[in-house]
Design an enzyme around this catalytic site. Sequence first.
Site, short mmCIF file in Angstrom:
data_model
loop_
_atom_site.label_atom_id
_atom_site.label_comp_id
_atom_site.label_asym_id
_atom_site.label_seq_id
_atom_site.Cartn_x
_atom_site.Cartn_y
_atom_site.Cartn_z
N TYR A 110 29.81 50.71 34.90
CA TYR A 110 28.77 50.34 33.94
C TYR A 110 28.56 51.48 32.94
CZ TYR A 110 27.68 46.89 37.57
OH TYR A 110 27.74 45.89 38.50
N HIS A 170 34.40 47.53 44.20
CA HIS A 170 33.98 46.78 43.03
C HIS A 170 35.05 45.78 42.57
CE1 HIS A 170 31.64 47.18 38.94
NE2 HIS A 170 31.71 45.94 39.37
#
Length: 203
Positions: free
Chosen positions: A56, A120
């Site tokens: 992110y 992830h």
Amino acid sequence: MQYRILGKTGMRVSALSLGGSQMGGGFGPVAQAEANRTVRTAFDLGINYVDTSPYYGLTDDERVLGEALRGIPRDRYFLATKVGRYGDAEFDFSAARVARSVEESLVRLGLEYVDLIQCHDIEFGSAEQIAGETIPALRQVQQQGKVRFVGITGLPLSVLRAVAGRIEVDCVLSYCHYCLNDTSLAGILPFLEARGVGIVNAA
């Protein structure tokens, strides 16, 4: 705020959590002061679970979040971050990289440990590597006290189920599959619950 025990972790987390992806500027610039207010307001309203990732904002999210958490007692919140995805087309689930990734995240977050480390978007790796290399490497990091629990995230439910069926995981984060227009996550809930796997419904 309602609270629930996350699987077998014993963590009593808020039913609503704070997703940190916006703090890294992924949806537009966010000033540090605004991020600070966001985190503190969330905590004041009873939220105690925060999720982030080095992906992110290309690590900016963890850095901004770490600054926002400064001075807040560590026992006031649970922090989850991720390993394996570092850019739109940059994935590395190797044992060496994920171990180093945890260290890098701890520095950016200013923490000695994270409560949950997650692989992830595992659909961009292989189930064989995730189960045979990545999660065992993270269990070693767990033994060092740098993470408390280990989980996986991804979009295809079949991949999440396949990995959770091959090796023990503490938590699964699924996104876009338990909302108004798609409730397909419900189909694998009994499978996960029977294994004591915590479930986070994201997005």
